[in-house]
Design an enzyme around this catalytic site. Structure first.
Site, PDB file in Angstrom:
ATOM      1  CD  GLU A  21      -2.695   1.333   2.483  1.00 46.60           C
ATOM      2  OE1 GLU A  21      -3.700   0.591   2.481  1.00 46.60           O
ATOM      3  OE2 GLU A  21      -2.387   2.076   3.434  1.00 46.60           O
ATOM      4  CG  PHE A  23       0.462   7.721   2.158  1.00 45.54           C
ATOM      5  CD1 PHE A  23       0.862   9.052   2.158  1.00 45.54           C
ATOM      6  CD2 PHE A  23       1.194   6.817   2.925  1.00 45.54           C
ATOM      7  CE1 PHE A  23       1.965   9.476   2.888  1.00 45.54           C
ATOM      8  CE2 PHE A  23       2.308   7.222   3.660  1.00 45.54           C
ATOM      9  CZ  PHE A  23       2.693   8.560   3.631  1.00 45.54           C
ATOM     10  CG  ASP A 113     -10.462   7.221   8.676  1.00 48.86           C
ATOM     11  OD1 ASP A 113     -11.049   6.249   9.181  1.00 48.86           O
ATOM     12  OD2 ASP A 113      -9.275   7.197   8.299  1.00 48.86           O
ATOM     13  CD  GLN A 184      -7.779  -0.661  11.672  1.00 51.07           C
ATOM     14  OE1 GLN A 184      -8.159  -1.186  12.717  1.00 51.07           O
ATOM     15  NE2 GLN A 184      -8.181   0.543  11.295  1.00 51.07           N
TER      16      GLN A 184
END
Length: 608
Positions: A21, A23, A113, A184
């Site tokens: 992953e 970002f 979120d 998660q």
């Protein structure tokens, strides 16, 4: 390729798969540095990567750009995060359309979120309240084009600690059309395994991928665990606390702890065959864990290459199987130049696409790095000998790039390394090369590519810069060997060649039940486009230095006067005929330094 299909292949092979992953960074320089890191981490063999989506779509444009670049330029199968938070339906539609056009076929659908200024999460007007609604919308609108993943929470999520209720919600997301789950981060293996068993008991049969957070520093380890409310096993704290101020020791101990956790997960009876690493845009800790697990490609398990060059996964590019050799070491430049092509008939190269090379200023083909970074990397050459030693250091693996090569030299050059070093030390500057290969297995760890049980071949190739007073001698020698063909050009565009205007395959492969694949070629139209780029890169290098500096004048003089030449030995049994051309030839005045008071246009190889 869909993530679910990759997971099925990994389960069938018995070798665990990995994914990373990333970002979106906050600065332009951070984005470029991350692209470089993603490119290097490609060599670790991830099945796919995913790229996160900022709350409220704050970084959505950058996410979409990164997905496009990862797919098209770096050939990384990419899964795009997409959240509901503050996302009206038209913005979701725009994101999905952009992903579709980038060739992305995998979406991780999340609620997201809440923005910090809001105490409670609420759907945007015309948007979606839950991830299951987003999953259903994507499935209804795009059918099976997108493989859709969702998040799983073995220890609860920020606003809901009821794990059993969250499993019920996960089942709803799967029933809505999701085909895999990424969890998660966690460190409690026993709890994770029990959670998977509960999921299976609820009828969740899709693959579950554990989210693994490597340990970079002690402070970050504690901060991220607290943020996600992840339980840390007491023995982990006992091992890490005594060395918490020593980052290197923390990474070394953390590597073993995380690797042992991964082994337990993979050895469990709940059917886990893939590990997803939260890299935090860093490489070292992830690489250390993979090396500890022996999951990095090796000679025994090489990274499979479907073609000799990095293949683009753009929507209209997946069938492309021909590329000019000139961009062998400039993959991102080649893909950027040709990204607007809309013709790939059978994946073949044809002259109908030649206008798609476009103007140089249209594409990001210039030299990478700041002036200061490049001077630190390559120094300040004042003589041709200084210049040639920069090329020698690259060939010896001491430099990770040259202006004409975006990545370190590969193991393929080992067969001709001594020849390349000798040639550069005599003043000839080599830009691109490959040895002859006569029927290597397609599984060969260095030369192999394509399907199993095939054989690959390649002709010896050399591209280099030659001073003008030696060009006629070199070309005369080439003409005496009927196996050699060449292109020669200078900055002003004076082209000389002994070839016909048809593509010359310099690599090819023979595989069962397939026609011969000829993926790498030399041909006139692309060489002319490469010439402009090659000289531009050299001039960019010169401009890293002050206008009146010896280094600038030296490099600029080579760009202004020297010839760019490529040579192919069409007898694929032989490599050294190309290097034999240069026996007895040495560029003169190698040690003569350029004085600082010579005009920039007065330094040529003849006047030194």
């Amino acid at each position: 390729m869909h993530v679910r299909d990759k997971l099925a292949e990994e389960e069938a092979s018995g070798r665990p798969g990995i994914s990373f992953e990333f970002f979106p960074p906050k600065t332009a320089q951070g984005v470029q540095n991350l692209y470089d890191r993603m490119d290097r981490m490609h060599a670790l063999g991830p099945s796919f990567i995913d790229i996160t989506w900022g709350a409220g779509g704050r970084l959505s444009d950058l996410t979409l750009e990164m997905v496009n670049v990862a797919q098209s330029v770096y050939g990384l199968e990419t899964c795009m995060h997409l959240t509901c938070t503050d996302m009206p339906r038209e913005k979701v539609d725009a994101a999905l359309d952009a992903a579709y056009k980038a060739g992305c076929t995998n979406i991780l659908a999340l609620r997201g979120d809440p923005p910090r200024e809001k105490e409670k999460w609420e759907a945007a007007q015309g948007g979606f309240r839950y991830a299951k609604d987003l999953v259903k919308y994507i499935r209804d609108k795009y059918g099976n084009h997108f493989d859709i993943g969702v998040g799983g929470y073995p220890e609860g999520c920020d606003d809901n600690r009821d794990v059993d209720l969250l499993i019920d919600h996960l089942k709803e997301k799967v029933d809505a059309g999701s085909s895999f789950v990424i969890t998660q981060m966690f460190y409690d293996v026993d709890n994770f395994i029990e959670w998977v068993r509960k999921c299976r008991a609820k009828g969740i049969k899709v693959p579950i991928i554990p989210g693994i957070m490597p340990i970079q520093t002690y402070a970050a380890f504690i901060r991220r665990s607290n943020w996600t409310k992840s339980r840390i096993p007491p023995e982990w704290l006992e091992a890490l606390e005594p060395v918490k101020n020593d980052d290197a020791a923390v990474r070394e101990i953390g590597k073993k702890l995380v690797a042992d956790m991964c082994r337990r997960i993979l050895d469990s009876d709940v059917g886990i065959y893939h590990l997803h690493f939260y890299t935090m845009n860093l490489a070292q800790a992830t690489r250390m864990v993979l090396e500890e697990l022996k999951l990095t490609p090796s000679e025994e398990t090489p990274l499979h290459r479907p073609l000799p060059w990095r293949q683009s996964l753009g929507l209209r590019r997946r069938g492309e199987d021909v590329r000019p050799i000139f961009w062998r070491n400039r993959n991102s430049s080649y893909v950027a130049r040709t990204q607007t092509w809309d013709e790939f008939p059978n994946g073949r190269w044809t002259d109908s696409r030649s206008p798609a090379f476009g103007e140089l200023d249209t594409y990001g083909i210039g030299l990478k790095g700041t002036n200061e970074q490049n001077i630190k990397l390559w120094g300040e050459p004042k003589s041709l000998k200084d210049l040639s030693e920069i090329f020698v250091r690259y060939i010896e693996g001491q430099l990770d790039r040259l202006p004409w090569s975006e990545a370190p030299i590969t193991a393929e050059a080992d067969a001709i390394k001594s020849d390349l070093i000798d040639l550069n030390r005599r003043g000839f500057l080599t830009i691109n090369s490959q040895p002859a290969v006569n029927g290597a297995k397609s599984s060969h760890p260095v030369y192999g590519w394509g399907p199993k049980n095939g054989y690959v071949y390649q002709k010896a190739y050399l591209e280099l810069l030659i001073p003008p007073y030696l060009i006629d001698e070199v070309l005369d020698r080439i003409k005496q060997n009927p196996d050699l063909t060449y292109y020669s050009i200078n900055k002003s565009g004076q082209l000389r060649t002994n070839t016909s205007d048809s593509p010359n395959a310099v690599t090819w492969g023979i595989f069962a039940s397939k026609e011969i694949i000829q993926p790498t070629i030399v041909e006139t139209i692309s060489f002319l486009a490469w010439k402009d780029e090659a000289y531009r890169l050299g001039e960019d290098w010169a401009k890293c230095h002050a206008r009146e500096s010896p280094s600038r004048k030296l490099i600029q003089s080579v760009m202004d006067e020297w010839h760019l030449v490529n040579i192919v030995n069409n007898d694929f049994h032989k490599t050294h005929d190309i290097f034999d051309l240069f026996k007895g030839l040495t560029v003169k005045n190698l040690d003569v330094e350029v004085p600082a008071d010579v005009p920039a246009d007065g330094v040529t190889s003849e006047s030194q």
